[in-house]
Design a protein around this motif. Structure first.
Motif, PDB file in Angstrom:
ATOM      1  N   GLY A  71       3.419  40.731  -4.211  1.00 59.43           N
ATOM      2  CA  GLY A  71       2.916  39.590  -4.965  1.00 59.43           C
ATOM      3  C   GLY A  71       3.767  39.306  -6.192  1.00 59.43           C
ATOM      4  O   GLY A  71       4.062  38.147  -6.508  1.00 59.43           O
ATOM      5  N   GLN A  72       4.197  40.370  -6.872  1.00 60.39           N
ATOM      6  CA  GLN A  72       5.045  40.192  -8.066  1.00 60.39           C
ATOM      7  C   GLN A  72       6.381  39.558  -7.692  1.00 60.39           C
ATOM      8  O   GLN A  72       6.927  38.740  -8.426  1.00 60.39           O
ATOM      9  N   ARG A  73       6.906  39.928  -6.519  1.00 53.15           N
ATOM     10  CA  ARG A  73       8.180  39.359  -6.071  1.00 53.15           C
ATOM     11  C   ARG A  73       8.057  37.846  -5.877  1.00 53.15           C
ATOM     12  O   ARG A  73       8.960  37.086  -6.248  1.00 53.15           O
ATOM     13  N   ARG A  74       6.947  37.432  -5.300  1.00 55.57           N
ATOM     14  CA  ARG A  74       6.724  35.995  -5.107  1.00 55.57           C
ATOM     15  C   ARG A  74       6.574  35.284  -6.448  1.00 55.57           C
ATOM     16  O   ARG A  74       7.030  34.164  -6.637  1.00 55.57           O
ATOM     17  N   ARG A  75       5.921  35.958  -7.392  1.00 52.57           N
ATOM     18  CA  ARG A  75       5.781  35.381  -8.736  1.00 52.57           C
ATOM     19  C   ARG A  75       7.157  35.156  -9.363  1.00 52.57           C
ATOM     20  O   ARG A  75       7.417  34.122  -9.978  1.00 52.57           O
ATOM     21  N   VAL A  76       8.040  36.155  -9.219  1.00 54.45           N
ATOM     22  CA  VAL A  76       9.370  36.066  -9.837  1.00 54.45           C
ATOM     23  C   VAL A  76      10.164  34.899  -9.245  1.00 54.45           C
ATOM     24  O   VAL A  76      10.817  34.147  -9.975  1.00 54.45           O
ATOM     25  N   PHE A  77      10.111  34.752  -7.941  1.00 54.00           N
ATOM     26  CA  PHE A  77      10.888  33.672  -7.320  1.00 54.00           C
ATOM     27  C   PHE A  77      10.312  32.309  -7.665  1.00 54.00           C
ATOM     28  O   PHE A  77      11.056  31.331  -7.788  1.00 54.00           O
ATOM     29  N   LEU A  78       8.995  32.225  -7.832  1.00 55.16           N
ATOM     30  CA  LEU A  78       8.451  30.947  -8.302  1.00 55.16           C
ATOM     31  C   LEU A  78       8.915  30.685  -9.737  1.00 55.16           C
ATOM     32  O   LEU A  78       9.247  29.550 -10.094  1.00 55.16           O
ATOM     33  N   ALA A  79       8.993  31.760 -10.539  1.00 59.53           N
ATOM     34  CA  ALA A  79       9.479  31.600 -11.918  1.00 59.53           C
ATOM     35  C   ALA A  79      10.918  31.097 -11.926  1.00 59.53           C
ATOM     36  O   ALA A  79      11.295  30.285 -12.769  1.00 59.53           O
ATOM     37  N   ARG A  80      11.751  31.589 -10.991  1.00 60.36           N
ATOM     38  CA  ARG A  80      13.123  31.100 -10.917  1.00 60.36           C
ATOM     39  C   ARG A  80      13.136  29.596 -10.658  1.00 60.36           C
ATOM     40  O   ARG A  80      13.917  28.854 -11.269  1.00 60.36           O
ATOM     41  N   ALA A  81      12.265  29.155  -9.744  1.00 64.22           N
ATOM     42  CA  ALA A  81      12.187  27.720  -9.454  1.00 64.22           C
ATOM     43  C   ALA A  81      11.712  26.958 -10.688  1.00 64.22           C
ATOM     44  O   ALA A  81      12.264  25.909 -11.028  1.00 64.22           O
ATOM     45  N   LEU A  82      10.723  27.499 -11.389  1.00 63.73           N
ATOM     46  CA  LEU A  82      10.199  26.825 -12.584  1.00 63.73           C
ATOM     47  C   LEU A  82      11.274  26.716 -13.661  1.00 63.73           C
ATOM     48  O   LEU A  82      11.376  25.691 -14.350  1.00 63.73           O
ATOM     49  N   ALA A  83      12.085  27.766 -13.811  1.00 63.46           N
ATOM     50  CA  ALA A  83      13.112  27.775 -14.856  1.00 63.46           C
ATOM     51  C   ALA A  83      14.138  26.666 -14.642  1.00 63.46           C
ATOM     52  O   ALA A  83      14.763  26.197 -15.588  1.00 63.46           O
ATOM     53  N   ALA A  84      14.327  26.263 -13.382  1.00 65.42           N
ATOM     54  CA  ALA A  84      15.279  25.198 -13.084  1.00 65.42           C
ATOM     55  C   ALA A  84      14.705  23.825 -13.438  1.00 65.42           C
ATOM     56  O   ALA A  84      15.440  22.843 -13.454  1.00 65.42           O
ATOM     57  N   ASP A  85      13.404  23.766 -13.683  1.00 64.11           N
ATOM     58  CA  ASP A  85      12.712  22.516 -14.014  1.00 64.11           C
ATOM     59  C   ASP A  85      13.044  21.385 -13.037  1.00 64.11           C
ATOM     60  O   ASP A  85      13.527  20.321 -13.440  1.00 64.11           O
ATOM     61  N   PRO A  86      12.804  21.613 -11.748  1.00 66.24           N
ATOM     62  CA  PRO A  86      13.175  20.609 -10.747  1.00 66.24           C
ATOM     63  C   PRO A  86      12.087  19.561 -10.545  1.00 66.24           C
ATOM     64  O   PRO A  86      10.958  19.697 -11.055  1.00 66.24           O
TER      65      PRO A  86
END
Lengths: 303, 288
Positions: free
Chosen positions: A173-188
């Motif tokens: 679950g934490q891994r999925r959180r991190v990858f969503l955070a990567r997407a959020l950081a890109a502000d797409p």
């Protein structure tokens, strides 16, 4: 190949189905001017083998769309076409008003967890920072703005205190959180997520779905593939059921009915006295990390 | 042996010889470039491809010898061409990658031996390229190889984060607009140039160890990419210096000695390192 045109009978549609009206090829031609994603009669695959055929799909801004279907149905392929990672064999694709890949800096794509090398020597913070790389450009190092964006993204997914941990030491679950955070950081503008809520604990699933819902609410579009029909039914606004061709596309309540699911999943679906039981193909999760839950059987209440 | 010498003489006595100083500089250069490029090679899983590219340089070296051209031009052309061919085949062909690499590996090396066997007369120089002879490096070669090595390091300094992202998650990187395929070709060319820089020091057969071993050692010691690259450079330079001195005082082959020192460092990290398979389950330490 053929351009979308209302007079041509779409081979993938079942004319007697009520959902037919909700997303036909005719709509696609008219709607694409304002759509975040516009696919018209798209076929694509690997080598000689088609993975998706004649798929037509329009995603308006602010959509929270789940793509469901059995393994090998072409869910990931559909996402890769949208991301510009594979070129369609035929049909037309526009993403954010341009050919796929042209507006790449406004698109964030998250691959399936199985495709990530979790032993890779990067920390949580490193991975999220990668979301900022494309906008930095060559030879530029991350600056204060980037660090702030990374911190905010980690905060939003509840992983701020884990920033310095190696990714392999995280739970599923934490891994999925991190990858969503990567997407959020890109502000797409557009989020393309391959199985973002599969095989994780209920709490994480709720948290991530809350974030996706907020993104859609703020005008971003989210397209997520999922094996989890319960999540698709409860949390996504719209569901597209595919099995190489588009089986149905519409509001979750209409798409996730036993008849559509039977056509989507074929022999993998059992209808037992008011309950639709999806016999999930377990081999999909063969490479999943130990500790991740395996959803071999999911239940979905029918209406 | 030399145990009766004071350590200052062990270190400084060889420095009186210009050939040793040149060899030392060349070894440090090779250790550095190989460690930096090797960090990506290890993380991309390209060890076998690196070995194939180095063997493919052999026909280029022999051809340069026959045509009386500079060896690094022949080696560079052959290695880069093979690297790009491997990159192309890996994206297009429907055959297994390791099969293609295996075919190219043996085929190009056979071409080198074939050309080699046509030469009658003095060929000791060419044996130097197979097994390495850093003590024989000329000043002109050292300058040329330093420029080439500096070019590779400069390119990596410009592209490190793009290479990192596309190595870790090629799909995510590609979708966000990074040119993943050109980066892949470019990186294979960097590997080829790194091999050219290293040929004289360690030789075609042992170059792959210079690429892989320092980075593999570093990977056992840290969970951070930037730290891993720094550790790899430390191991690469340290092994180059220690190996060169050992080979000087023991009067043994320099390339092989450097590789053996690296191998010893790897085994040490494997046994003692926080991330080695041998001590897993005790928790992964966070370094850096």
């Amino acid at each position: 190949m053929s351009s979308p045109d209302g007079s041509r009978a779409p081979v993938h549609r079942h004319g007697d189905h009520p959902l037919h009206e909700s997303g036909g090829a005719l709509d696609a031609t008219h709607a694409h001017a304002h759509a975040d994603i516009w696919l018209a009669d798209v076929s694509a695959g690997y080598g000689e083998r088609p993975a998706i055929e004649h798929v037509t799909l329009v995603v308006e801004p602010g959509t929270l769309l789940a793509v469901v279907g059995p393994n090998g149905a072409g869910k990931s392929t559909l996402l890769k076409v949208m991301a510009g990672l594979i070129a369609p064999w035929s049909g037309r694709v526009e993403v954010l008003g341009s050919p796929p890949g042209r507006e790449a800096h406004r698109v964030a794509y998250v691959p399936q967890a199985e495709l990530v090398d979790w032993e890779f020597p990067v920390t949580v913070g490193d991975v999220v920072m990668m979301g900022r790389y494309p906008r930095l450009g060559l030879a530029r190092r991350p600056g204060p703005d980037d660090r702030r964006a990374v911190a905010a993204a980690l905060e939003r997914v509840g992983m701020a205190e884990h920033a310095r941990r190696q990714i392999g030491s995280l739970s599923g679950g934490q891994r999925r959180r991190v990858f969503l955070a990567r997407a959020l950081a890109a502000d797409p503008t557009l989020f393309l997520l391959d199985e973002p809520v599969t095989g994780i604990d209920a709490r994480t699933q709720e948290d991530l779905m809350d974030i996706l819902e907020a993104l859609a609410h703020s005008g971003r579009s989210v397209v997520a593939t999922t094996h989890d029909l319960a999540a698709a039914a409860q949390r996504f606004h719209r569901v597209a059921a595919i099995n190489r061709t588009m089986i149905a596309d519409g509001p979750a309540a209409l798409v996730l009915d036993p008849e559509v699911l039977a056509r989507t999943y074929g022999g993998h679906l059992l209808v037992l006295g008011g309950q639709t039981v999806l016999l999930d193909d377990a081999h999909h999760h063969d490479q999943a990390e130990p500790g991740e839950q395996h959803h071999h059987v999911e239940t979905e209440r029918t209406r | 042996m030399t145990l009766e010498l004071p350590w200052t003489d062990v270190v400084f006595a060889p420095l009186a010889y210009p050939f040793f100083v040149r060899a030392l500089l060349a070894s440090v250069l090779v250790g550095t470039v190989c460690a930096v490029v090797g960090t990506y090679v290890v993380l991309k899983g390209l060890a076998f491809i690196g070995d194939a590219i180095s063997h493919a340089a052999f026909p280029g070296v022999v051809a340069a010898f026959l045509l009386h051209g500079p060896f690094y031009l022949g080696a560079g052309i052959a290695a880069v061409a093979t690297a790009l061919a491997i990159g192309f085949v890996s994206r297009r062909a429907r055959i297994r990658m390791d099969t293609v690499v295996g075919v190219l590996f043996a085929g190009t090396f056979a071409l080198g031996i074939f050309l080699f066997s046509t030469i009658h007369g003095y060929v000791a120089d060419l044996f130097g390229f197979l097994f390495g002879n850093v003590l024989a490096i000329s000043l002109a070669d050292l300058v040329g190889l330093s420029l080439l090595g500096g070019f590779v390091l400069g390119c990596i300094a410009l592209l490190w984060k793009e290479l990192l992202y596309s190595t870790f998650d090629p799909l995510g990187a590609g979708a966000s607009g990074l040119p993943v395929a050109p980066l892949e070709y470019l990186f294979l060319a960097f590997v080829a140039l790194t091999i050219v820089v290293s040929l004289q020091a360690v030789g075609i057969i042992l170059v792959v160890a210079m690429l892989v071993t320092p980075a593999a050692t570093a990977q056992l010691l840290t969970v951070r990419f930037a730290v891993m690259m720094r550790f790899a450079v430390l191991v690469g330079i340290g092994a180059a210096v220690v190996g060169l001195y050992l080979s000087y005082w023991l009067d043994v082959a320099s390339g092989a000695t450097i590789v053996l020192v690296e191998t010893a460092a790897f085994l040490l990290a494997l046994v003692l390192g926080p991330r080695s398979g041998l001590r897993r389950r005790r928790g992964v330490a966070v370094a850096g």
